[in-house]
Design an enzyme around this catalytic site. Structure first.
Site, PDB file in Angstrom:
ATOM      1  CE1 TYR A  56      25.074  48.565  40.862  1.00  0.00           C
ATOM      2  CE2 TYR A  56      23.408  50.278  40.960  1.00  0.00           C
ATOM      3  CZ  TYR A  56      23.900  49.077  41.407  1.00  0.00           C
ATOM      4  OH  TYR A  56      23.232  48.383  42.390  1.00  0.00           O
ATOM      5  CE  LYS A  62      25.297  51.558  43.709  1.00  0.00           C
ATOM      6  NZ  LYS A  62      24.321  50.698  44.339  1.00  0.00           N
ATOM      7  CD  GLU A 111      24.611  44.241  50.842  1.00  0.00           C
ATOM      8  OE1 GLU A 111      24.659  45.463  51.013  1.00  0.00           O
ATOM      9  OE2 GLU A 111      25.438  43.621  50.130  1.00  0.00           O
ATOM     10  CG  LEU A 137      27.256  48.939  48.149  1.00  0.00           C
ATOM     11  CD1 LEU A 137      28.347  48.673  47.120  1.00  0.00           C
ATOM     12  CD2 LEU A 137      26.029  49.515  47.468  1.00  0.00           C
TER      13      LEU A 137
HETATM   14  N1  PLP Z   1      23.372  47.231  49.511  1.00  0.00           N
HETATM   15  C1  PLP Z   1      23.146  46.893  48.233  1.00  0.00           C
HETATM   16  C2  PLP Z   1      23.347  45.474  47.805  1.00  0.00           C
HETATM   17  C3  PLP Z   1      22.724  47.857  47.303  1.00  0.00           C
HETATM   18  O1  PLP Z   1      22.508  47.517  46.016  1.00  0.00           O
HETATM   19  C4  PLP Z   1      22.515  49.189  47.751  1.00  0.00           C
HETATM   20  C5  PLP Z   1      22.075  50.238  46.822  1.00  0.00           C
HETATM   21  O2  PLP Z   1      21.910  50.020  45.653  1.00  0.00           O
HETATM   22  C6  PLP Z   1      22.751  49.483  49.098  1.00  0.00           C
HETATM   23  C7  PLP Z   1      23.194  48.488  49.955  1.00  0.00           C
HETATM   24  C8  PLP Z   1      22.537  50.884  49.636  1.00  0.00           C
HETATM   25  O3  PLP Z   1      23.542  51.743  49.213  1.00  0.00           O
HETATM   26  P1  PLP Z   1      23.296  53.312  49.066  1.00  0.00           P
HETATM   27  O4  PLP Z   1      22.809  53.786  50.406  1.00  0.00           O
HETATM   28  O5  PLP Z   1      24.605  53.862  48.714  1.00  0.00           O
HETATM   29  O6  PLP Z   1      22.241  53.469  48.003  1.00  0.00           O
END
Ligand code: PLP
Length: 286
Positions: free
Chosen positions: A33, A150, A182, A206
């Site tokens: 996603y 993701k 994270e 991520l």
């Molecule tokens: N880390 C995780 C586990 C996430 O689910 C997300 C966003 O959904 C992020 C980091 C941040 O990613 P982004 O800045 O691309 O939204």
């Protein structure tokens, strides 16, 4: 008001937006996603989200279901059909419906399931938490080893959010071998010794699109950035802490496991980075 949802090439009212019970996303969490923010009817950081989508699909042996121009067109049409001003576009692509339940992947020609819908969040950029800051707890990171993809396997992050809710706080940071990986749905940062410290990229987090943009803006503003793992003790002793994600942008963290971070109020680095991120991203929004 009922939303207009995109499902496999069709535009349908949300009540009629359905996928099969045999869909691999439903049975196996076999899908990926993306969440792209929309401010003032424009997409933020879209090229980054589209590139990460392609990478996530590729890591799972899937291709893009349509070419880049068409995918952007679907995003734009979704904003228009739903009169979306501020909010998010959620996109999900799964390995499709093989017609039965089977662990083995279906033949490559099985059509992927492609769903996009909007979430309206009026005033998204003016979230009150940006002024007061978030409180978080730390929890064990027990997720699988490919967090750089993701995927829609969001059970543990959901459980983490519930642990935070039960503890009366806003979110949780996950910890592995003593180091913060994270947040449940965001990247984690501290500010210590005049440096912005955040975990380096790898398979254990991520690769946040907001992270990439914020670190670029920070470096351009001559702020020092150190990409390395940090411990919970370092975070508690830091001058500031914050998170980034597509839907929260940059959000200060003012309390970790009941202990105030710095002065206990949003710090100047997080506040400045939020301003820069919103200003610069809006300039490039499409
Ligand atoms: N880390 C995780 C586990 C996430 O689910 C997300 C966003 O959904 C992020 C980091 C941040 O990613 P982004 O800045 O691309 O939204």
């Amino acid at each position: 008001m009922s939303r207009i949802v995109y499902v496999n090439g069709n535009w349908v009212p949300e009540e009629e937006a359905v996928v099969s019970v045999f869909d691999r996303g439903f049975l196996m969490a076999d899908g990926v996603y993306e969440v792209t923010s929309v401010l003032g009817g424009k997409l933020l950081d879209y090229p980054g989200h589209a590139a990460r989508l392609e990478r996530s699909l590729g890591e799972l042996g899937m291709g893009m279901p349509m070419d880049a121009d068409d995918l952007l067109e679907v995003h734009r049409a979704l904003v228009e059909k739903n009169d979306l001003v501020d909010g998010m576009i959620y996109l999900q692509i799964t390995r499709g419906n093989p017609g039965d339940r089977d662990f083995a992947f279906p033949p490559a020609e099985t059509p992927q399931t492609v769903v996009l819908f909007t979430q309206s969040k009026p005033g998204l950029a003016d979230a009150p938490k940006a002024k007061t800051g978030m409180k978080i707890i730390t929890i064990d990171d027990i997720r699988w080893g490919r967090r750089d993809i993701k995927t829609v396997q969001l059970l543990y992050p959901s459980m983490g959010k519930m642990m935070a809710k039960k503890a009366g706080v806003d979110d949780a940071w996950m910890v592995e071998d003593g180091f913060v990986t994270e947040g449940t749905s965001n990247n984690a940062y501290i500010v210590a010794g005049g440096k912005i410290i955040t975990r380096n990229l790898g398979t254990d987090i991520l690769h946040g699109i907001t992270r990439a943009a914020v670190l670029r803006f920070a470096r351009e503003a001559q702020m020092e950035v150190e990409e390395r793992p940090f411990t919970v003790a370092e975070a508690k002793a830091a001058d500031e802490a914050f998170i980034t994600s597509a839907s929260s942008f940059v959000m200060p963290v003012v309390e970790i496991d009941g202990a105030a971070v710095g002065t206990g109020a949003p710090g100047s680095v997080a506040t400045r980075l939020r301003e820069i991120y919103l200003e610069e991203s809006l300039k490039q929004a499409i």
